[in-house]
Design a protein around this motif. Structure first.
Motif: not given
Length: 212
Positions: A61, A83, A104, A107-108, A197-198, A203
């Motif tokens: 990251h 993330a 976050q 999302r991942v 970034r993830t 992911t």
């Protein structure tokens, strides 16, 4: 019949002044935060190899000051998802940080709320200015991480700060000089801010599912 004394104007002004000072004090202090003693009493699991975790997240990251990196580790301490995002708001509040972290995580990686006992652990690395000593901002991030983990069915793991002096796992006293907040500038040069970034196995799984 009741008897009493009417407060003098001086006393009224004094009481009003004290209330105003308390209100100003409350407004200046962050809300929803954990003190170091509260964090130590929370039974946060120790990282077996914090240097490896920090180096891996830094490589993935490239955090700069005001960048938060939230990562989910499996029971073997392997990275399952992560993330990063840049803190934009100026207010120091655990509630705001909790919402950002939870967003976050959603999302991942899928939540583990159906499990009776969490098996995966979320850790947070926050890159900031200043030295490695605990700050009220750290306390707000700790509160946010703990609450986000509860709402996503994860164990609350380590909170790690990264500054120009190096990195440190708060509450454990373990840390190192490299990587640091300066490592990105040394490696890449310039002042360009890394994009959020993830990453992680989960992911990729979610991306493949969305593409079907």
């Amino acid at each position: 019949m009741t008897f009493g004394f009417a407060p003098s104007s001086a006393a009224s002004l004094s009481a009003s002044s004290m209330r105003s000072e308390r209100s100003a004090d409350s407004a200046d202090r962050p809300t929803r935060m954990l003190e170091p003693t509260e964090w130590a009493a929370a039974g946060i699991p120790l990282l077996r190899n914090p240097r490896e975790v920090v180096s891996g997240l830094h490589t993935r990251h490239r955090p700069r000051p005001r960048t938060a990196v939230v990562a989910v580790l499996d029971p073997e301490e392997r990275l399952r998802a992560s993330a990063s995002f840049v803190r934009r708001e100026s207010a120091v509040d655990g509630w705001t940080f909790r919402n950002a972290l939870l967003s976050q995580l959603r999302r991942v990686i899928p939540h583990d709320l159906r499990r009776r006992t969490p098996v995966r652990t979320a850790v947070l690395l926050y890159c900031r200015e200043g030295d490695t000593r605990w700050t009220q901002e750290d306390g707000a991030w700790m509160w946010g991480l703990r609450d986000a983990c509860t709402l996503h069915g994860l164990r609350c793991g380590a909170y790690i700060t990264m500054t120009h002096d190096g990195w440190q796992v708060l509450g454990e006293g373990r840390g190192g000089r490299r990587p640091s907040a300066d490592s990105v500038a040394e490696a890449f040069g310039g002042d360009e801010e890394p994009a959020p970034r993830t990453g992680g196995a989960a992911t990729e799984m979610l991306r493949r599912a969305a593409a079907r």
